[in-house]
Design a protein around this motif. Structure first.
Motif, PDB file in Angstrom:
ATOM      1  N   CYS A 174      -8.221   9.709  -7.124  1.00 33.45           N
ATOM      2  CA  CYS A 174      -7.637   8.453  -7.611  1.00 33.45           C
ATOM      3  C   CYS A 174      -8.077   8.159  -9.035  1.00 33.45           C
ATOM      4  O   CYS A 174      -7.258   7.783  -9.883  1.00 33.45           O
ATOM      5  CB  CYS A 174      -8.015   7.302  -6.678  1.00 33.45           C
ATOM      6  N   VAL A 186      -2.717   1.985  -4.340  1.00 36.39           N
ATOM      7  CA  VAL A 186      -2.471   3.405  -4.063  1.00 36.39           C
ATOM      8  C   VAL A 186      -3.783   4.030  -3.610  1.00 36.39           C
ATOM      9  O   VAL A 186      -4.798   3.933  -4.302  1.00 36.39           O
ATOM     10  CB  VAL A 186      -1.921   4.155  -5.293  1.00 36.39           C
ATOM     11  N   THR A 187      -3.750   4.653  -2.449  1.00 37.15           N
ATOM     12  CA  THR A 187      -4.904   5.388  -1.937  1.00 37.15           C
ATOM     13  C   THR A 187      -4.642   6.883  -2.105  1.00 37.15           C
ATOM     14  O   THR A 187      -3.568   7.299  -2.544  1.00 37.15           O
ATOM     15  CB  THR A 187      -5.139   5.078  -0.452  1.00 37.15           C
ATOM     16  N   LEU A 220      -6.003   3.881   7.109  1.00 32.85           N
ATOM     17  CA  LEU A 220      -5.978   4.770   5.949  1.00 32.85           C
ATOM     18  C   LEU A 220      -7.416   5.170   5.629  1.00 32.85           C
ATOM     19  O   LEU A 220      -8.102   4.516   4.848  1.00 32.85           O
ATOM     20  CB  LEU A 220      -5.308   4.066   4.765  1.00 32.85           C
ATOM     21  N   HIS A 239       0.377  15.914  -5.193  1.00 31.14           N
ATOM     22  CA  HIS A 239       0.126  15.639  -6.606  1.00 31.14           C
ATOM     23  C   HIS A 239      -0.486  16.889  -7.240  1.00 31.14           C
ATOM     24  O   HIS A 239      -1.231  17.619  -6.570  1.00 31.14           O
ATOM     25  CB  HIS A 239      -0.838  14.454  -6.713  1.00 31.14           C
ATOM     26  N   VAL A 293      -9.803   3.350  -5.139  1.00 34.39           N
ATOM     27  CA  VAL A 293      -8.355   3.332  -4.981  1.00 34.39           C
ATOM     28  C   VAL A 293      -7.764   2.826  -6.295  1.00 34.39           C
ATOM     29  O   VAL A 293      -8.489   2.417  -7.202  1.00 34.39           O
ATOM     30  CB  VAL A 293      -7.911   2.428  -3.810  1.00 34.39           C
ATOM     31  N   VAL A 324       0.839  -1.199   0.000  1.00 33.28           N
ATOM     32  CA  VAL A 324       0.000   0.000   0.000  1.00 33.28           C
ATOM     33  C   VAL A 324       0.874   1.249   0.000  1.00 33.28           C
ATOM     34  O   VAL A 324       1.697   1.438   0.899  1.00 33.28           O
ATOM     35  CB  VAL A 324      -0.930   0.028   1.236  1.00 33.28           C
ATOM     36  N   ASN A 325       0.693   2.073  -1.020  1.00 30.19           N
ATOM     37  CA  ASN A 325       1.439   3.337  -1.133  1.00 30.19           C
ATOM     38  C   ASN A 325       2.943   3.116  -0.991  1.00 30.19           C
ATOM     39  O   ASN A 325       3.655   3.905  -0.365  1.00 30.19           O
ATOM     40  CB  ASN A 325       0.933   4.341  -0.091  1.00 30.19           C
ATOM     41  N   SER A 362       4.046  12.936  -3.537  1.00 30.11           N
ATOM     42  CA  SER A 362       5.421  12.417  -3.587  1.00 30.11           C
ATOM     43  C   SER A 362       6.273  13.152  -2.555  1.00 30.11           C
ATOM     44  O   SER A 362       5.778  14.041  -1.850  1.00 30.11           O
ATOM     45  CB  SER A 362       6.008  12.624  -4.984  1.00 30.11           C
ATOM     46  N   GLU A 405      -3.962   8.944   0.055  1.00 32.19           N
ATOM     47  CA  GLU A 405      -2.811   9.322   0.883  1.00 32.19           C
ATOM     48  C   GLU A 405      -1.487   9.112   0.148  1.00 32.19           C
ATOM     49  O   GLU A 405      -0.481   9.730   0.485  1.00 32.19           O
ATOM     50  CB  GLU A 405      -2.788   8.504   2.181  1.00 32.19           C
ATOM     51  N   GLY A 406      -1.494   8.217  -0.842  1.00 31.80           N
ATOM     52  CA  GLY A 406      -0.257   7.879  -1.539  1.00 31.80           C
ATOM     53  C   GLY A 406      -0.048   8.621  -2.845  1.00 31.80           C
ATOM     54  O   GLY A 406       0.934   8.354  -3.548  1.00 31.80           O
ATOM     55  N   LEU A 407      -0.926   9.546  -3.195  1.00 33.36           N
ATOM     56  CA  LEU A 407      -0.778  10.267  -4.458  1.00 33.36           C
ATOM     57  C   LEU A 407       0.362  11.283  -4.415  1.00 33.36           C
ATOM     58  O   LEU A 407       1.005  11.555  -5.430  1.00 33.36           O
ATOM     59  CB  LEU A 407      -2.086  10.975  -4.829  1.00 33.36           C
TER      60      LEU A 407
END
Length: 201
Positions: free
Chosen positions: A149, A114-115, A74, A126, A91, A49-50, A121, A117-119
């Motif tokens: 997403c 990828v959620t 998450l 993002h 997601v 995840v992420n 960097s 929260e993971g977009l």
């Protein structure tokens, strides 16, 4: 008011009588009746995840959404309709928009998740996240993670979309606040920034 004193339940396909002890008694009855159908066994699931490899114990009937929210904390992915209709739970699964509320968690074990929260960097949010902020594209925010997403996956496939293409790409994500105009504006602006690789000014 009536619901506080009694409730109508449907158990094993048949309508019960009004229950005088309220909803708590109804829930207990449902649990007893369906106990053999819904597993309470906990098993270990391994997820990516992420970018992080995570391990957690979940009941075997858990969806990906339940695992993300209630086991991994998450909470960006929202629990809305639980039927795959609203898109709030979207997601990315190996880069593809996926409705987490109807995806068994075991189907995600070998895939990259990828959620919202993971977009972002290490360099920052993002472009979609920044443009949603700049364009006022989020109001209550409940639908926003799923839309982000879906839009992120779409812009990977189609970096120079028309407004009609954006509408079609986001047609599975419902929003009750914005009227969609600002969302479309934000996605178009993010697409332009990604193409030019320019920072926010």
């Amino acid at each position: 008011m009536l619901a506080n004193r009694c409730a109508i339940t449907f158990i094993s396909g048949k309508q019960s009588a009004l229950h005088p002890n309220g909803i708590h008694a109804v829930v207990q009855t449902v649990r007893r009746e369906l106990g053999s159908v819904v597993s309470t066994n906990t098993e270990i699931v391994h997820l990516r995840v992420n970018g992080d490899v995570l391990e957690t114990g979940v009941p075997s009937h858990f969806t990906l959404l339940e695992t993300l929210r209630y086991r991994l904390g998450l909470t960006g992915s929202k629990q809305g309709c639980d039927k795959g209709d609203c898109g709030a739970c979207t997601v990315l699964l190996d880069g593809a928009p996926t409705l987490a509320c109807i995806t068994p968690v075991w189907e995600a074990e070998s895939k990259g998740i990828v959620t919202a929260e993971g977009l972002a960097s290490a360099e920052g949010p993002h472009p979609l996240q920044e443009e949603f902020d700049l364009n006022g594209a989020a109001q209550c925010g409940f639908c926003t993670p799923g839309i982000l997403c879906s839009a992120a996956a779409f812009l990977e496939r189609c970096p120079d979309p028309s407004r009609g293409e954006i509408k079609e790409a986001l047609s599975g994500n419902l929003c009750r606040c914005t009227g969609y105009t600002k969302i479309l504006d934000a996605v178009q602006a993010a697409a332009a920034r990604i193409r030019s690789n320019s920072p926010v000014t």
